[in-house]
Motif scaffolding. Structure first.
Motif, mmCIF file in Angstrom:
data_model
loop_
_atom_site.group_PDB
_atom_site.id
_atom_site.type_symbol
_atom_site.label_atom_id
_atom_site.label_comp_id
_atom_site.label_asym_id
_atom_site.label_seq_id
_atom_site.Cartn_x
_atom_site.Cartn_y
_atom_site.Cartn_z
ATOM 1 N N TRP A 20 0.834 -1.210 0.000
ATOM 2 C CA TRP A 20 0.000 0.000 0.000
ATOM 3 C C TRP A 20 0.870 1.261 0.000
ATOM 4 O O TRP A 20 0.571 2.243 -0.682
ATOM 5 N N THR B 150 -5.398 4.060 7.205
ATOM 6 C CA THR B 150 -4.609 3.584 6.076
ATOM 7 C C THR B 150 -4.672 2.072 6.105
ATOM 8 O O THR B 150 -5.046 1.484 7.124
ATOM 9 N N ASP B 151 -4.326 1.409 5.029
ATOM 10 C CA ASP B 151 -4.496 -0.036 4.959
ATOM 11 C C ASP B 151 -3.552 -0.758 5.914
ATOM 12 O O ASP B 151 -2.340 -0.584 5.867
ATOM 13 N N GLN C 117 3.211 1.489 -3.364
ATOM 14 C CA GLN C 117 2.418 1.768 -4.574
ATOM 15 C C GLN C 117 1.261 2.676 -4.152
ATOM 16 O O GLN C 117 0.087 2.290 -4.201
ATOM 17 N N PRO C 118 1.586 3.897 -3.708
ATOM 18 C CA PRO C 118 0.601 4.728 -3.005
ATOM 19 C C PRO C 118 -0.524 5.250 -3.891
ATOM 20 O O PRO C 118 -0.337 5.513 -5.078
ATOM 21 N N ASN C 119 -1.684 5.389 -3.283
ATOM 22 C CA ASN C 119 -2.796 6.056 -3.943
ATOM 23 C C ASN C 119 -2.557 7.566 -3.928
ATOM 24 O O ASN C 119 -1.709 8.082 -3.187
ATOM 25 N N ARG C 120 -3.291 8.287 -4.741
ATOM 26 C CA ARG C 120 -3.059 9.724 -4.857
ATOM 27 C C ARG C 120 -3.391 10.482 -3.571
ATOM 28 O O ARG C 120 -2.824 11.535 -3.304
ATOM 29 N N ARG C 121 -4.281 9.931 -2.779
ATOM 30 C CA ARG C 121 -4.660 10.582 -1.516
ATOM 31 C C ARG C 121 -3.497 10.580 -0.522
ATOM 32 O O ARG C 121 -3.270 11.545 0.193
ATOM 33 N N GLU C 122 -2.750 9.479 -0.460
ATOM 34 C CA GLU C 122 -1.713 9.332 0.550
ATOM 35 C C GLU C 122 -0.293 9.510 0.028
ATOM 36 O O GLU C 122 0.663 9.386 0.795
ATOM 37 N N LYS C 123 -0.152 9.786 -1.245
ATOM 38 C CA LYS C 123 1.184 9.825 -1.841
ATOM 39 C C LYS C 123 2.109 10.792 -1.125
ATOM 40 O O LYS C 123 3.304 10.529 -0.954
ATOM 41 N N THR D 239 -8.426 7.559 5.171
ATOM 42 C CA THR D 239 -8.829 7.229 3.805
ATOM 43 C C THR D 239 -10.206 6.600 3.746
ATOM 44 O O THR D 239 -10.900 6.700 2.739
ATOM 45 N N ARG D 240 -10.616 5.926 4.825
ATOM 46 C CA ARG D 240 -11.919 5.244 4.852
ATOM 47 C C ARG D 240 -12.608 5.582 6.178
ATOM 48 O O ARG D 240 -12.667 4.764 7.099
#
Length: 286
Positions: A139, A192-193, A142-148, A230-231
Motif C-alpha cells: 500500500w 490507512t491499509d 504503490q501509493p494512492n493519490r490521496r496518501e502519496k 482514507t476510509r
C-alpha cells in the motif's frame, strides 16, 4: 519487561484536518488552536526492553527533510529521539527492532537518515530489523493519490534495500495473537491499509499504542474522525469496537499524538465510551 516513553519531537497540524467534519466549536474545547488554526501534536514513541530485545515503536519525522518541508509543520519544543533514548541510558545502536504502526512520514521518518556526507540514505538503527506487514508495505510503496504525500520513498525504500526489513504476519481476524515481537496487534484499515496497533501485556495491564486510531483524547467520541483517514466509515466501526473493548477490559491507551495527555483509560457512559482517567507514563511504567 520495562517500558519507556520516547519523545521524538513536537509539531502542529491543522485542527480542521485533524477533526474532519466536526465543527471547530466542538473540537477546540479539548484541542485549542492557535491563530493559524494549528493544534499541538506530539510524536510520542514507545521503547520496550524485554530480555535481550529493545523494541522501538515508531520513530517520528526524523531530521533529513528540507527546512521548507518542516516549515509546514511548525516544529516546537526541544525533544528529540536521541535525547529521549539517552535519558534512559540507551542509544540507537542498542535498538534491536523498530516496529512501525504504519509508514506515514510522521511515524517512520526517523528510521532512515543521511550518512555523514549526505550522499546516501542509511538506516538510523544499524542493528535493528524494521517491521511492517506485507499488505501495508504494498500500500505504501504503490501509493494512492490521496496518501502519496505521506508515503515518502526516502523513508521507506531504504529499509528494504539495506536488508533489514521484516514483515509481521497478518491475522485471520482483527487481532494477531502471539506475534514474534511479543505483543498482540490490532489491525485497522480506516486510517490507512493495515495500520497496526500494538497491545502490550505489562505487569498485568494491557498498554495499547494507539497510533492514528485514536490520535488524541479529544478524538474519543466515535464521530470525531480525522480528515486524513482514507476510509472514515471504517474508522468509525474500528474505533467503536476497540474503545468498547478498552472500556470492558480497562486497557491503558498510550497516545502517540496527544501533546498534553500521555495515557488515558475509558469507560462506558450514556453518551458512549468516554474518558475515565488521564495518567502520566510515570504513573504506569514506574
Amino acid at each position: 519487561m520495562k517500558l519507556y516513553p520516547i519523545n521524538a519531537g513536537n509539531f502542529k497540524l491543522d485542527g480542521g484536518a485533524m477533526f474532519g467534519v466536526v465543527p471547530k466549536s466542538l473540537w477546540q474545547r479539548t484541542n485549542p488552536a492557535d491563530s493559524n488554526n494549528m493544534i499541538d501534536i506530539a510524536a510520542r514513541c514507545l521503547l520496550i526492553e524485554d530480555g535481550d530485545r529493545l523494541v522501538l515503536i515508531d520513530t517520528g519525522m526524523g531530521d533529513k527533510q528540507s527546512d521548507k518541508f518542516y516549515s509546514y509543520y511548525y516544529l516546537w519544543g526541544d525533544d528529540t529521539l536521541d535525547k529521549s533514548l539517552s535519558q534512559y541510558g540507551f542509544n540507537r545502536e542498542d535498538v534491536t527492532d523498530v516496529f512501525m504502526t504504519h509508514l506515514h512520514f510522521d511515524h517512520c521518518g526517523g528510521s532512515i537518515q543521511w550518512n555523514k556526507e549526505r550522499t546516501f540514505l542509511e538506516p538510523a538503527f544499524k542493528n535493528a530489523f524494521f517491521w511492517s506487514n506485507a499488505d501495508h508495505w504494498k500500500w505504501a510503496t504503490q501509493p494512492n493519490r490521496r496518501e502519496k504525500a505521506s508515503f515518502l520513498k526516502e523513508n521507506i525504500l531504504p529499509m528494504e534495500e539495506c536488508g533489514q526489513l521484516k514483515f509481521v504476519d497478518l491475522p485471520e481476524h482483527d487481532i494477531l495473537k502471539d506475534s514474534s515481537l511479543g505483543f498482540d496487534i490490532f489491525y485497522a484499515d480506516g486510517h490507512t491499509d493495515k495500520q497496526m496497533i500494538p497491545m502490550i501485556n505489562y505487569k498485568g495491564k494491557t498498554i495499547c499504542f494507539m497510533a492514528d486510531l485514536l490520535p488524541t483524547a479529544g478524538h474519543l467520541p466515535i464521530p470525531f474522525v480525522m480528515g486524513y483517514d482514507t476510509r472514515p466509515l471504517i474508522t468509525l466501526d474500528e474505533k467503536e469496537k476497540f474503545l468498547n473493548l478498552a472500556a470492558d477490559n480497562n486497557f491503558y491507551l498510550f497516545l502517540e499524538h496527544d501533546a498534553h495527555n500521555e495515557i488515558i483509560t475509558v469507560q462506558h457512559t450514556e453518551k458512549g465510551v468516554r474518558l475515565k482517567e488521564t495518567l502520566s507514563c510515570n504513573d504506569i511504567f514506574n
